[in-house]
Design a protein around this motif. Structure first.
Motif, PDB file in Angstrom:
ATOM      1  N   GLY A 135       0.808  -1.208   0.000  1.00  0.00           N
ATOM      2  CA  GLY A 135       0.000   0.000   0.000  1.00  0.00           C
ATOM      3  C   GLY A 135       0.844   1.263   0.000  1.00  0.00           C
ATOM      4  O   GLY A 135       0.546   2.229  -0.718  1.00  0.00           O
ATOM      5  N   GLY A 146      -7.427   0.116  -3.664  1.00  0.00           N
ATOM      6  CA  GLY A 146      -8.298  -0.655  -2.796  1.00  0.00           C
ATOM      7  C   GLY A 146      -8.093  -2.114  -3.129  1.00  0.00           C
ATOM      8  O   GLY A 146      -7.266  -2.458  -3.974  1.00  0.00           O
ATOM      9  N   HIS A 188     -15.381  -7.743   0.496  1.00  0.00           N
ATOM     10  CA  HIS A 188     -14.476  -7.207   1.517  1.00  0.00           C
ATOM     11  C   HIS A 188     -14.546  -8.089   2.755  1.00  0.00           C
ATOM     12  O   HIS A 188     -15.422  -7.938   3.600  1.00  0.00           O
ATOM     13  N   GLN A 196      -6.846  -3.303   6.181  1.00  0.00           N
ATOM     14  CA  GLN A 196      -6.993  -1.903   5.823  1.00  0.00           C
ATOM     15  C   GLN A 196      -6.797  -0.999   7.039  1.00  0.00           C
ATOM     16  O   GLN A 196      -6.214   0.087   6.936  1.00  0.00           O
ATOM     17  N   ARG A 197      -7.263  -1.467   8.205  1.00  0.00           N
ATOM     18  CA  ARG A 197      -7.098  -0.679   9.438  1.00  0.00           C
ATOM     19  C   ARG A 197      -5.625  -0.504   9.796  1.00  0.00           C
ATOM     20  O   ARG A 197      -5.240   0.483  10.432  1.00  0.00           O
ATOM     21  N   LEU A 199      -3.106  -0.162   7.752  1.00  0.00           N
ATOM     22  CA  LEU A 199      -2.326   0.622   6.801  1.00  0.00           C
ATOM     23  C   LEU A 199      -1.853   1.922   7.439  1.00  0.00           C
ATOM     24  O   LEU A 199      -2.404   2.369   8.448  1.00  0.00           O
ATOM     25  N   SER A 203      -1.771   5.848   3.459  1.00  0.00           N
ATOM     26  CA  SER A 203      -2.382   4.822   2.629  1.00  0.00           C
ATOM     27  C   SER A 203      -3.889   4.775   2.828  1.00  0.00           C
ATOM     28  O   SER A 203      -4.653   4.619   1.866  1.00  0.00           O
ATOM     29  N   ARG A 204      -4.330   4.914   4.080  1.00  0.00           N
ATOM     30  CA  ARG A 204      -5.774   4.914   4.339  1.00  0.00           C
ATOM     31  C   ARG A 204      -6.458   6.100   3.668  1.00  0.00           C
ATOM     32  O   ARG A 204      -7.600   6.009   3.210  1.00  0.00           O
ATOM     33  N   TRP A 207      -7.163   5.194   0.168  1.00  0.00           N
ATOM     34  CA  TRP A 207      -7.845   3.910   0.022  1.00  0.00           C
ATOM     35  C   TRP A 207      -9.223   4.087  -0.614  1.00  0.00           C
ATOM     36  O   TRP A 207      -9.922   5.071  -0.365  1.00  0.00           O
ATOM     37  N   TRP A 209     -12.801   1.774  -1.200  1.00  0.00           N
ATOM     38  CA  TRP A 209     -13.570   0.540  -1.069  1.00  0.00           C
ATOM     39  C   TRP A 209     -14.284   0.325  -2.399  1.00  0.00           C
ATOM     40  O   TRP A 209     -15.325   0.912  -2.663  1.00  0.00           O
TER      41      TRP A 209
END
Length: 382
Positions: A135, A146, A188, A196-197, A199, A203-204, A207, A209
């Motif tokens: 990421g 994503g 997902h 994802q949490r 990252l 990066s978030r 991101w 979805w």
């Protein structure tokens, strides 16, 4: 015409098969000469360069690709691997691949989209640090990204969940309806949400979805892909079948007995696995499933077994290895796809590939609309 692409870690060209004739392959690369021979047999050699991705330069890559597809090796990221992750000899080839993508960017040929495909273990490898590293690499190169987890079982009678990381240039518009505000099932998974949490903050912030349509209804069962007269394999002798039955635990043996009572032809998929016997030792067991779905195809290397089938019709029981053509069908390859003559090479080619209908679904549902939107915006700006 959808766009042009480069296919890295190409294997037998299953990503190319999934993208279809609307896409133009400008370049393909794989390290394995046996897989490359299959690629050449099916697609020709004009776009193919066999060798280590680390030895490639931008001079090897013609034109300007809209999409870079990279199904980089999974061995060090899978549950069956040694846990080396992106530092491993095989999965670590992501980094020279990424160095080449960065060089394309410096050369003014940054692709609009990048797709990275791998096993779901990439989400948890090294406590999520490997996924975070990917990421960070994408984000630092100016991409939003994503990921989705797509199981081939939605399209084929094979249980095969895989991770697809989809990145798009930060200046590319995302059409309305393709970005979800929150994670959505079934694409997902809980593991993806957790990854994802973990990252980095940057990066978030970049991101997405990705929103995909509901999976189609699959009307193909395991029994439908079987060859009546298999090529490349022979039926086991009665003694071999009895030995296979003798390797089953009471739970799995009971499944066979139930299949015998079904009053119809039943087909079970079998893998041999090493299991504890409750006495401190490990023994090899034959584990069977009769749910009209094959187990996830594996490569017959590193101790992994080849998948067998057991056909039960009343008191008649027969068994054999899955044939090469059946393995190809489980990957969604067309009937005219040319397979290696050697059994292990054909099985390895299938077990190490990406399911063709999954690529097709991802391309039509996400990649092609994203590319169309980018080209429309670029045309308008010009």
């Amino acid at each position: 015409m959808s766009g042009a692409f480069y296919e890295f870690f190409a294997g037998g060209g299953m990503a190319r098969a999934g993208l279809g004739p609307g896409w133009t392959c400008l370049f393909a690369n794989d390290f394995d000469p046996k897989k490359a021979a299959s690629y050449e047999a099916n697609w020709g050699a004009s776009d193919l360069k066999v060798g280590d991705v680390a030895d490639l330069t931008t001079k090897d890559l013609p034109g300007h690709a809209d999409l870079v597809w990279g199904s980089f090796p999974c061995q060090d990221l899978s549950l069956a691997g040694a846990g080396a992750g992106l530092k491993g000899e095989r999965s670590g080839t992501f980094w020279p691949f990424w160095k080449l993508v960065k060089a394309l960017q410096a050369n003014g040929r940054a692709p609009t989209m990048i797709v990275l495909e791998n096993v779901c273990g990439a989400l948890t490898s090294h406590g999520g640090k490997d996924f975070a590293a990917i990421g960070a690499a994408l984000t630092s190169a100016g991409y939003r990204f994503g990921a989705v987890v797509i199981d081939a079982v939605h399209f084929l009678p094979q249980s095969r969940p895989r991770l697809f990381i989809v990145a798009v240039r930060a200046d590319a518009p995302v059409p309305m309806g393709f970005e979800a505000g929150n994670p959505e099932g079934p694409w997902h998974s809980a593991a993806l949400v957790e990854a994802q949490r973990n990252l980095s903050r940057r990066s978030r912030e970049n991101w997405i979805w990705w929103r995909l349509p509901s999976p189609p209804f699959r009307n193909l069962s395991f029994i439908d892909i079987l060859e009546e007269n298999p090529v490349g394999v022979e039926w086991h002798s009665p003694e071999q079948t009895r030995k296979l039955l003798g390797m089953m635990s009471p739970v799995n043996a009971a499944k066979v007995r139930e299949a015998m009572k079904a009053n119809r032809r039943m087909v079970g998929a079998i893998y041999k696995r090493t299991r504890p016997n409750g006495e401190g030792r490990k023994i090899q067991r034959a584990e069977i499933r009769f749910d009209d779905i094959a187990g996830c195809l594996r490569t017959p290397a590193g101790g992994s077994s080849r998948q067998s089938i057991m056909v039960v019709d009343g008191r008649s029981i027969g068994s054999r290895l899955l044939s090469p053509r059946e393995a190809a069908r489980l990957m969604g390859l067309p009937e005219d796809y040319q397979l290696p003559r050697n059994y292990n090479e054909a099985y390895h080619l299938a077990g190490d590939g990406v399911a063709v209908p999954v690529v097709k679904f991802l391309a039509s549902s996400l990649l092609e609309p994203l590319l169309a939107a980018y080209k429309a915006a670029a045309k308008k700006a010009a």
